[in-house]
Design an enzyme around this catalytic site. Sequence first.
Site, PDB file in Angstrom:
ATOM      1  N   GLU A  33       0.818  -1.214   0.000  1.00 39.72           N
ATOM      2  CA  GLU A  33       0.000   0.000   0.000  1.00 39.72           C
ATOM      3  C   GLU A  33       0.863   1.280   0.000  1.00 39.72           C
ATOM      4  O   GLU A  33       1.812   1.378   0.792  1.00 39.72           O
ATOM      5  CB  GLU A  33      -0.920  -0.045   1.236  1.00 39.72           C
ATOM      6  CG  GLU A  33      -1.778   1.168   1.472  1.00 39.72           C
ATOM      7  CD  GLU A  33      -2.839   1.411   0.409  1.00 39.72           C
ATOM      8  OE1 GLU A  33      -3.454   0.454  -0.076  1.00 39.72           O
ATOM      9  OE2 GLU A  33      -3.048   2.586   0.065  1.00 39.72           O
ATOM     10  N   THR A  75      -6.058   2.110  -5.185  1.00 36.71           N
ATOM     11  CA  THR A  75      -5.627   0.722  -4.970  1.00 36.71           C
ATOM     12  C   THR A  75      -6.302  -0.225  -5.952  1.00 36.71           C
ATOM     13  O   THR A  75      -5.673  -1.146  -6.484  1.00 36.71           O
ATOM     14  CB  THR A  75      -5.932   0.289  -3.519  1.00 36.71           C
ATOM     15  OG1 THR A  75      -5.151   1.093  -2.638  1.00 36.71           O
ATOM     16  CG2 THR A  75      -5.588  -1.179  -3.286  1.00 36.71           C
ATOM     17  N   HIS A 188      -1.508   2.529   4.763  1.00 32.34           N
ATOM     18  CA  HIS A 188      -2.599   3.304   4.144  1.00 32.34           C
ATOM     19  C   HIS A 188      -2.715   4.656   4.841  1.00 32.34           C
ATOM     20  O   HIS A 188      -2.575   4.743   6.056  1.00 32.34           O
ATOM     21  CB  HIS A 188      -3.917   2.520   4.273  1.00 32.34           C
ATOM     22  CG  HIS A 188      -5.023   3.086   3.446  1.00 32.34           C
ATOM     23  ND1 HIS A 188      -5.816   4.126   3.879  1.00 32.34           N
ATOM     24  CD2 HIS A 188      -5.453   2.772   2.206  1.00 32.34           C
ATOM     25  CE1 HIS A 188      -6.694   4.415   2.931  1.00 32.34           C
ATOM     26  NE2 HIS A 188      -6.494   3.615   1.900  1.00 32.34           N
ATOM     27  N   ASP A 247       1.555   0.020  -4.829  1.00 38.01           N
ATOM     28  CA  ASP A 247       0.327   0.276  -5.605  1.00 38.01           C
ATOM     29  C   ASP A 247       0.234   1.710  -6.114  1.00 38.01           C
ATOM     30  O   ASP A 247      -0.182   1.952  -7.235  1.00 38.01           O
ATOM     31  CB  ASP A 247      -0.938  -0.153  -4.840  1.00 38.01           C
ATOM     32  CG  ASP A 247      -1.260   0.687  -3.609  1.00 38.01           C
ATOM     33  OD1 ASP A 247      -0.410   1.483  -3.157  1.00 38.01           O
ATOM     34  OD2 ASP A 247      -2.393   0.543  -3.095  1.00 38.01           O
ATOM     35  N   HIS A 248       0.614   2.673  -5.278  1.00 35.06           N
ATOM     36  CA  HIS A 248       0.552   4.084  -5.710  1.00 35.06           C
ATOM     37  C   HIS A 248       1.334   4.947  -4.726  1.00 35.06           C
ATOM     38  O   HIS A 248       1.854   4.447  -3.726  1.00 35.06           O
ATOM     39  CB  HIS A 248      -0.902   4.567  -5.862  1.00 35.06           C
ATOM     40  CG  HIS A 248      -1.765   4.334  -4.647  1.00 35.06           C
ATOM     41  ND1 HIS A 248      -1.590   5.001  -3.468  1.00 35.06           N
ATOM     42  CD2 HIS A 248      -2.800   3.478  -4.437  1.00 35.06           C
ATOM     43  CE1 HIS A 248      -2.476   4.590  -2.586  1.00 35.06           C
ATOM     44  NE2 HIS A 248      -3.225   3.657  -3.132  1.00 35.06           N
TER      45      HIS A 248
HETATM   46  C1  GP9 Z   1      -9.051  -0.906   1.230  1.00 35.12           C
HETATM   47  C2  GP9 Z   1      -7.938  -0.422   0.376  1.00 35.12           C
HETATM   48  C3  GP9 Z   1      -7.920   1.052   0.282  1.00 35.12           C
HETATM   49  O1  GP9 Z   1      -9.535  -2.165   0.915  1.00 35.12           O
HETATM   50  O2  GP9 Z   1      -7.877  -1.056  -0.818  1.00 35.12           O
HETATM   51  O3  GP9 Z   1      -7.769   1.505  -1.003  1.00 35.12           O
HETATM   52  P1  GP9 Z   1      -7.304   3.004  -1.404  1.00 35.12           P
HETATM   53  O4  GP9 Z   1      -8.021   3.952  -0.473  1.00 35.12           O
HETATM   54  O5  GP9 Z   1      -5.808   3.075  -1.224  1.00 35.12           O
HETATM   55  O6  GP9 Z   1      -7.694   3.121  -2.816  1.00 35.12           O
END
Ligand code: GP9
Length: 400
Positions: A33, A75, A188, A247-248
């Site tokens: 994340e 995500t 996150h 992911d980002h």
């Molecule tokens: C929660 C997670 C959050 O399941 O995938 O995604 P994001 O807020 O980073 O898009």
Amino acid sequence: SSDQLDLLPDAIREIEAAPIPEDLPNIIVVQLESFQSSVIGQKINGKELTPNLNQLKEETIYFPNFYHQTHEGRTSDAEFLTLSSLHPVKSGSVYTQYAGNDFNGLPAHLQRYGYETAAMHAFERTFWNRDKFYENIGFDRFYSRKDFSEEGKIGMALNDKDFLSESIAFASEQDSPFFAFMVALTSHTPYEFPQELEKLDLNDYDDDLVKGYYHTVHYVDEAVGEMISELKQKGLWDDSLVIFYGDHDSGLTQKGTEMAEDANAENVVDLFELDQGVPLFIKAPGSSGGEINESVGGQIDIAPTILDMIGIDPPYLLGSSLMDEEENVTAFRDGSFRYNEFYYKPDLTAPIGSGTCYSVQTEEQVAFGNCEDEVEEAAEQLRTSDLIIQENALEKIKEK
Ligand code: GP9
């Protein structure tokens, strides 16, 4: 291209008729994340932020020119790019808007070769519509919040150390060869981290978000280190294909932030690298690693790279294997792209083609002609991807 699309049903028939290669490896893909490549090798007060990932370069292939291509679906876009080798849509998330379409994705393709496929994510199974999307894209099983320990939350969900360890246990329940896709979550936003677990001295920083980000990233790095030890102990490391990628970005990369200052990011090229660069580590089956692969690529290339490395023909995929020698255009949703030694940034207020071409080496503006041909190629990639998604074109072509 559209020619390749027309040939898709034949390609799939051929793939289905071909003999299945022997000894296909287990595949473990871990999406981290908000994990930026800027933290790899970064030191704060002499201490490495990601010692385990830094060390992992010795055992894997590391890709320093790898980028996230996510857009509004964040995500879910990263997962979609990885599993389908298509671009995110212009607005919203493919997961929530097109979960029932035919994407000819990686899990379903691996199923053709006898793989058992499982996704792991310790949050609510309906978030980002994952329950529907995962089933449609070809996951046999989805382990979500209810399958993991209830104790030990950090931020939104179970901490990554326990998440990854419990995910290994779930992966081990699958028949081999298996494909396990693990979506980690500790780092996150808003990066809230238990004080008693903090290990870094971040007294020089003012921004609580930046401090929280560095603390969580340091923790996730430890989680990855522990996961690798566990995979080795359980005999799941040497012969498997194991991938870690981000992911980002963290959302903290704008000019003038403490993070941008840490990265000395002042100009357009530096700020692009800080914002879009995510790490990619690939442990090839049976290889001891220690290789740096300079290929320019993005998340759209992960599925083609996996298939290339295990010797399986791809179905139709927009991305390209990072292991081949070809230079490809790595397009981003706003029409910007990386190609060869260039970065192109469009002027979003003007017609297509009104943008600036930069050299990533000199970080200076260069003549537009260096980027000209690829401006149309990037636009074409995005149009093709939109067509496939919005018209459910792969299903229609297969029916034909
Ligand atoms: C929660 C997670 C959050 O399941 O995938 O995604 P994001 O807020 O980073 O898009």
